[in-house]
Motif scaffolding. Structure first.
Motif, short mmCIF file in Angstrom:
data_model
loop_
_atom_site.label_atom_id
_atom_site.label_comp_id
_atom_site.label_asym_id
_atom_site.label_seq_id
_atom_site.Cartn_x
_atom_site.Cartn_y
_atom_site.Cartn_z
N ALA A 63 0.80 -1.24 -0.10
CA ALA A 63 0.12 0.02 -0.16
C ALA A 63 0.88 1.33 0.12
O ALA A 63 0.57 2.37 -0.81
CB ALA A 63 -0.90 -0.10 1.04
N LEU A 64 1.93 1.31 0.85
CA LEU A 64 2.90 2.48 0.99
C LEU A 64 3.52 2.44 -0.63
O LEU A 64 4.01 3.65 -0.63
CB LEU A 64 3.92 2.18 1.81
N ARG A 65 3.54 1.57 -1.41
CA ARG A 65 4.32 1.63 -2.59
C ARG A 65 3.47 2.05 -3.72
O ARG A 65 3.70 2.48 -4.76
CB ARG A 65 5.07 0.43 -3.15
N HIS A 66 2.03 2.04 -3.37
CA HIS A 66 0.79 2.24 -4.21
C HIS A 66 1.01 3.72 -4.67
O HIS A 66 1.22 4.63 -3.96
CB HIS A 66 -0.41 1.83 -3.94
N PRO A 67 0.73 4.07 -6.05
CA PRO A 67 1.07 5.43 -6.57
C PRO A 67 0.21 6.43 -5.89
O PRO A 67 0.48 7.71 -5.69
CB PRO A 67 0.35 5.29 -8.17
N TRP A 68 -0.97 6.11 -5.18
CA TRP A 68 -1.88 7.01 -4.61
C TRP A 68 -0.99 7.63 -3.22
O TRP A 68 -1.15 8.70 -2.97
CB TRP A 68 -3.23 6.49 -4.04
N LEU A 69 -0.20 6.71 -2.56
CA LEU A 69 0.65 6.99 -1.58
C LEU A 69 1.90 7.61 -1.98
O LEU A 69 2.64 8.19 -1.09
CB LEU A 69 0.56 6.10 -0.41
N SER A 70 2.54 7.04 -3.15
CA SER A 70 3.91 7.24 -3.16
C SER A 70 4.38 8.24 -4.42
O SER A 70 5.54 8.81 -4.54
CB SER A 70 4.55 5.96 -3.66
#
Ligand code: ADP
Ligand code: MG
Length: 316
Positions: free
Chosen positions: A281-288
């Protein structure tokens, strides 16, 4: 005005300070403001309290224990917290045991529950704020999961804002948290069913990704003010969850980025092994993706249109 975000650490690094419930009188060390109630919950109330020697403010969670089993549950909460040292997880400083209760002395945060911000009509929540909040929850979860601990009660009232002026948050309430055991089945938490993962309702094995389901529900609510599975009664809510019946059709999602929708779609999945982990999740574009964050910033994307007065109601 000057804001103190968190109480400074007491001397030794946290992981050297193992807390156990001591039969000492708490009043020798702390003064509890009994009229100053920060919140109430399953087993008691949380009050503001002040450390006599330093004058620092803490939160005292007073938990009534009426049986040996309840006492064991609180000891479990203490043991879990002893293993967690992270900026996004509330810290435990001391614990005191008496005949009828155990009092946990916790780091105090003054910003209130995260979801009070969502329903506050005077506060405009931007999608970029939601990114900041969810990223910190993910970081807290990533740390917990690395320590083999499941939270299992992630919901809006268990996420607190550090202060009114920052976007920092902390996860609280480790009352249902436990060390992960691969073949352990979990009993349903008879609280509000809106946040329960399908495997918990089905009395099936819970895992790290059980917390990730709850993260999906929280993200959906942050972005829209709507509860994805809430039905007219508990039965309907549970059925909606088991059928994984949710969508982005409401007008509250009109301005929501595709990345945010993709993020939720990768969490609200029946099969828990298909859900993103906290690290994924932390690597997902929305967060990263900094490109996306710039776009959200310049477009000033809001979480839901302010005309809408319908918050936290069923979406079907
Ligand atoms: P319960 O297990 O009874 O749900 P919680 O730990 O969730 O207990 O605490 C109940 C409420 O008290 C929270 O929802 C929150 O509003 C308030 N609260 C708990 N811990 C703190 C804290 N450290 N600082 C400020 N408020 C707190
Ligand atoms: Mg709680």
């Amino acid at each position: 005005r000057y804001f103190i975000d968190t109480a400074p650490p007491l001397g030794a690094p946290f992981n050297h300070r193992i807390v156990s419930a001591k039969p000492n009188q708490i009043s020798n060390f702390y003064t509890i403001s009994w009229q100053d109630i920060l919140g109430g919950g399953r087993f008691g109330q949380v009050h503001k309290c002040v450390e006599n020697s330093s004058g620092l403010t803490f939160a005292a969670k007073v938990i009534k224990v009426r049986s040996q089993k309840e006492k064991e549950m609180v000891k479990n909460e203490i043991q879990v917290m002893n293993n967690l040292d992270h900026a996004n997880l509330i810290q435990l400083y001391a614990a005191y045991e008496s005949r009828n209760d155990i009092i946990l002395v916790l780091e105090y945060v003054s910003g209130g529950e995260l979801f009070d911000r969502i329903i506050d009509e005077n506060y405009t929540l931007m999608e970029l704020d939601a990114v900041m909040f969810i990223r910190q929850i993910c970081e807290g979860l990533q740390h917990m999961h690395k320590m083999y601990i499941l939270h299992l009660d992630l919901k809006p009232e268990n996420i607190l804002c550090v202060s009114r002026v920052t976007n920092k948050i902390k996860i609280i309430d480790f009352g249902l948290a436990r060390i992960y055991k691969p073949r352990e089945k979990l009993r349903v938490n008879f609280g509000t069913p809106e946040f329960l993962a399908p495997e918990v309702i089905n009395y099936d094995f819970a895992s790290f990704n059980t917390d990730m389901w709850s993260l999906g529900v929280i993200t959906y609510m942050l972005l829209s003010g709507l509860s994805p599975f809430l039905g007219d009664d508990d039965n309907e809510t549970l059925n909606n969850i088991l059928a994984c019946q949710w969508n982005f059709e409401e007008q509250e999602f009109r301005d929501t980025s595709e990345e945010a929708k993709d993020f939720i779609s990768r969490l609200l999945i029946i099969n828990k092994s298909w859900r993103m982990s906290a690290s994924e999740a932390l690597r997902h574009p929305w967060l990263s993706s900094t490109g996306l964050h710039h776009r959200l910033h310049s477009k000033k994307t809001m979480c839901r249109s302010r005309q809408s007065s319908c918050v936290l109601v069923p979406n079907s």
